[in-house]
Design an enzyme around this catalytic site. Structure first.
Site, PDB file in Angstrom:
ATOM      1  N   CYS A   2       0.805  -1.191   0.000  1.00  0.00           N
ATOM      2  CA  CYS A   2       0.000   0.000   0.000  1.00  0.00           C
ATOM      3  C   CYS A   2       0.859   1.270   0.000  1.00  0.00           C
ATOM      4  CB  CYS A   2      -0.897  -0.053   1.208  1.00  0.00           C
ATOM      5  SG  CYS A   2      -2.124   1.196   1.216  1.00  0.00           S
ATOM      6  N   ARG A  27      -3.369   4.850   4.991  1.00  0.00           N
ATOM      7  CA  ARG A  27      -3.781   4.136   3.786  1.00  0.00           C
ATOM      8  C   ARG A  27      -4.255   2.720   4.096  1.00  0.00           C
ATOM      9  NH1 ARG A  27      -1.407   6.481  -1.038  1.00  0.00           N
ATOM     10  NH2 ARG A  27      -1.350   4.441  -1.990  1.00  0.00           N
ATOM     11  N   TRP A  75      -0.501  -3.981   2.274  1.00  0.00           N
ATOM     12  CA  TRP A  75      -1.890  -4.411   2.424  1.00  0.00           C
ATOM     13  C   TRP A  75      -2.022  -5.686   1.607  1.00  0.00           C
ATOM     14  CZ3 TRP A  75      -6.312  -4.385  -1.019  1.00  0.00           C
ATOM     15  CH2 TRP A  75      -7.553  -4.519  -0.364  1.00  0.00           C
ATOM     16  N   ASN A 101       3.861  -1.796  -5.097  1.00  0.00           N
ATOM     17  CA  ASN A 101       2.407  -1.669  -5.006  1.00  0.00           C
ATOM     18  C   ASN A 101       1.820  -2.153  -6.315  1.00  0.00           C
ATOM     19  OD1 ASN A 101       2.457  -0.569  -2.472  1.00  0.00           O
ATOM     20  ND2 ASN A 101       2.187   1.547  -3.150  1.00  0.00           N
ATOM     21  N   GLY A 102       0.692  -2.848  -6.250  1.00  0.00           N
ATOM     22  CA  GLY A 102       0.059  -3.335  -7.472  1.00  0.00           C
ATOM     23  C   GLY A 102      -0.065  -4.841  -7.457  1.00  0.00           C
ATOM     24  N   GLU A 482     -24.658   5.722   1.238  1.00  0.00           N
ATOM     25  CA  GLU A 482     -23.396   6.192   1.796  1.00  0.00           C
ATOM     26  C   GLU A 482     -23.362   6.011   3.309  1.00  0.00           C
ATOM     27  OE1 GLU A 482     -19.674   7.971   2.455  1.00  0.00           O
ATOM     28  OE2 GLU A 482     -20.580   6.835   0.814  1.00  0.00           O
ATOM     29  N   LYS A 486     -20.657   3.838   5.431  1.00  0.00           N
ATOM     30  CA  LYS A 486     -19.868   4.406   6.523  1.00  0.00           C
ATOM     31  C   LYS A 486     -19.952   3.538   7.771  1.00  0.00           C
ATOM     32  CE  LYS A 486     -17.728   7.570   4.791  1.00  0.00           C
ATOM     33  NZ  LYS A 486     -17.659   6.587   3.717  1.00  0.00           N
ATOM     34  N   GLU A 489     -18.080   0.209   7.270  1.00  0.00           N
ATOM     35  CA  GLU A 489     -16.638   0.416   7.144  1.00  0.00           C
ATOM     36  C   GLU A 489     -15.966   0.602   8.493  1.00  0.00           C
ATOM     37  OE1 GLU A 489     -15.359   2.765   3.126  1.00  0.00           O
ATOM     38  OE2 GLU A 489     -16.646   3.866   4.497  1.00  0.00           O
ATOM     39  N   HIS A 505     -41.462  -4.984  -1.335  1.00  0.00           N
ATOM     40  CA  HIS A 505     -41.081  -5.984  -2.332  1.00  0.00           C
ATOM     41  C   HIS A 505     -40.005  -6.931  -1.804  1.00  0.00           C
ATOM     42  CE1 HIS A 505     -43.561  -4.093  -5.349  1.00  0.00           C
ATOM     43  NE2 HIS A 505     -43.008  -2.923  -5.080  1.00  0.00           N
ATOM     44  N   LYS A 600      -6.855   3.113   1.974  1.00  0.00           N
ATOM     45  CA  LYS A 600      -7.370   4.420   1.571  1.00  0.00           C
ATOM     46  C   LYS A 600      -7.456   4.548   0.059  1.00  0.00           C
ATOM     47  CE  LYS A 600      -8.635   8.726   2.272  1.00  0.00           C
ATOM     48  NZ  LYS A 600     -10.001   8.997   2.779  1.00  0.00           N
TER      49      LYS A 600
END
Length: 605
Positions: A2, A27, A75, A101-102, A482, A486, A489, A505, A600
């Protein structure tokens, strides 16, 4: 992924790198490591640790000196968090070290070939193939060893490479994952995020995809992975090191929630045109003739940015009367969508580096689409790739979960909707009405934040819930989505958002006293419809927390929000729900700024 930090110069490198890693902790990560050397050293020295940067720092010996080094917070993508899987990775002869990273897509094939040649792997990571390929290269220059390796790599990377035989340089390269150079006085820095650099320099160079750089203490040069020299001019970043401090708050999330009134004022500043009841958005590179030619708007984002895009799409339809919708960029780029020349595409990303959004932008550009970017970070990849766009000027956002960037992005969409509307059929009167509403936002946000103690008490009552349902209708539905995100998370409570109109429904089957419902109830033309939805919940003994402009009789509790214009109400209604998520997480003892399993800037698929 990360976080990457590197330095070459004359200073003792380990403290600098550890400080840089600490600035990148926001991050999200699960392990960390560091490699150092110097022109007089006998090889590379490395320390790695599962856990936090403080765990790494505790393992670094007193005599861990060097003037060149690279460090990383990881990460996990390939392999569980562990000391062995932590970066940097080093070759068997202790000569080559890499941070990355990646994701290397063809790592499995490369690993099998290397193992067939007798290479022994120590980790489960895809990154380790880079180390062995560079170490086995017969090229004479380190640049050529790295370039030769990158030719056989498929996937994304932001890398920094050190070699014991070349202690006077660091080689870096980028393809889909950020790499930023920091230009100092006879010293050079590299990082994946400017947050690690601003304490030492504000002169930066951002690499493009397919670009490499050689860093020496007194110089740097950039070139393509094919070897062609490129011209890189440093730019000055506007954020200072103090912007990343906690400012007296216990967490960055709390600080950033409370910065929103000031942040919204920044995104509005200098953009309002009272004479014509519109706004100045010169960065769009979209004149009135181009704006009138737009027949549809498609907004692409991920997570919170996607939800802001949903709010933005509704504003554009209401104010500009242009068909608009939002879609997750991660889905759009894989469904072979029809790219219409009359459609304006808008890419939304807080970091400006979100890989799924960036890849969608690149695909749209390849097909000749006009793409605008709405981002927070100046000079980021999406900002550079797009035809134009807007910066949201939220300032650095350190907490992994987004608050002030979400709010500022919604305000940016309000400005864009007003701009498009006033080039079409939105009246001067309505333009003035929206401008007056925008100007009220900072004070209204500040007013809501004064209710924090009341929201904190509510959060304590709902913190024991195992699951929560969020509902809203039309303007309220993206707010519900949203708010649901939140809560999950930051508190780890399961939460689901659903259109209030869809309750009957299916979701009504879930309603019981143990499942609280948060209802978004704006005082607009759907007020009675929303009240009817709350009636359905109360008839089944459900608890209700309403977020509304007036007390709701059917709700067990109501958070009262100041009324603005109907089109702008969603911006305000999300603020107390950020506080609800925060104080719920606080009551549960969560790691608020660094929620588990999250990062992040998501720069991998």
């Amino acid at each position: 992924m990360c976080g990457i930090v590197g330095y070459i110069g004359k200073r003792d490198v380990a403290p600098l790198l550890l400080e840089g890693l600490q600035r990148l902790e926001y991050r999200g990560y699960d392990s960390a490591g560091i490699v150092v050397t110097s022109p007089k050293a006998a090889g590379l020295k490395m320390v790695k640790a599962k856990g936090r940067v403080r765990d790494l720092e505790a393992k670094v010996p007193a005599r861990f000196k060097g003037t060149t080094g690279i460090a990383h917070t990881r990460w996990a993508t390939h392999g569980a968090p562990s000391d062995l899987n932590a970066h940097p990775h080093m070759s068997a002869d202790n000569k080559v070290a890499v941070v990355h990273n990646g994701i290397i897509d063809n790592a499995g094939d490369l690993r099998r070939k290397l193992e067939a040649d007798g290479v022994e792997f120590l980790s489960e990571t895809d990154t380790e193939v880079l180390v062995h390929l560079i170490a086995r290269s017969e090229a004479e220059k380190l640049e050529d060893k790295v370039r030769e390796t990158l030719r056989v790599i498929e996937g994304t990377y932001g890398i920094a490479v050190m070699h014991a035989d070349f202690p006077e340089r660091i080689i870096v390269a980028r393809n889909g994952s950020p790499v930023v150079l920091g230009i100092g006085e006879k010293e050079m820095f590299v990082a994946s995020d400017i947050a690690a650099l601003v304490a030492h320099t504000r002169q930066i160079v951002t690499l493009d995809d397919g670009e490499m750089a050689t860093l020496k203490a007194d110089d740097f040069r950039t070139y393509t992975t094919e070897g062609t020299r490129t011209t890189a001019e440093p730019t000055t970043v506007e954020w200072e090191a103090a912007s990343y401090d906690m400012g007296g708050h216990d967490t960055y999330m709390h600080k950033e929630i409370h910065e929103q009134a000031e942040a919204v004022d920044r995104v509005l500043r200098g953009r309002i045109d009272d004479r014509f009841s519109t706004v100045h958005l010169g960065g769009l590179n979209l004149d009135a003739r181009d704006a009138r030619a737009v027949r549809r708007v498609k907004i692409l984002g991920c997570g919170t940015s996607y939800h802001a895009g949903q709010i933005g799409a509704q504003m554009i339809e209401e104010l500009a009367r242009i068909p608009a919708d939002a879609e997750p960029a991660s889905e759009f780029r894989y469904r072979n969508a029809v790219v219409d020349p009359d459609t304006l595409y808008i890419a939304v990303s807080q970091s400006g580096e979100t890989y799924d959004v960036l890849a969608a932008v690149q695909e749209l550009k390849r097909k000749g689409a006009r793409v605008l970017g709405i981002v927070n970070v100046v000079g980021s990849a999406i900002a550079r790739e797009a035809d134009g766009g807007m910066y949201v000027h939220a300032g650095p956002e350190v907490c992994v979960v987004s608050t002030k960037c979400f709010t500022n992005t919604c305000v940016a969409f309000a400005l864009l909707a007003l701009h498009l509307g006033r080039t079409r059929d939105l009246s001067v009167r309505d333009g003035k009405r929206i401008i007056e509403g925008l100007r009220k936002l900072p004070a209204q946000i500040a007013e809501m934040l004064e209710q924090e103690e009341d929201v904190k008490k509510l959060a304590a009552q709902y913190a024991d819930a195992r699951s929560m349902l969020f509902i809203g209708r039309v303007r309220g539905y993206p707010v519900a989505r949203e708010a649901s995100l939140k809560l999950k998370e930051v508190s780890y409570i399961h939460a689901e958002a659903y259109p209030a109109s869809e309750l009957k429904h299916g979701p009504l089957a879930l309603i019981e006293p143990a499942l609280p419902t948060v209802a978004i109830v704006p005082d607009d033309d759907l007020l009675e419809k929303n009240r009817a939805a709350m009636e359905e919940i109360k008839a089944r003994s459900g608890q209700i927390l309403a977020v509304a402009h007036q007390d709701q009789e059917k709700a067990d509790h109501t958070i009262v929000v100041p009324k603005n214009e109907d089109e702008l109400d969603p911006i305000l209604m999300g603020i107390p729900l950020q506080l609800l998520a925060y104080h719920t997480a606080l009551a549960l003892g969560r790691d608020i700024d660094k929620p588990r399993n999250l990062a992040k800037s998501v720069t991998v698929e």
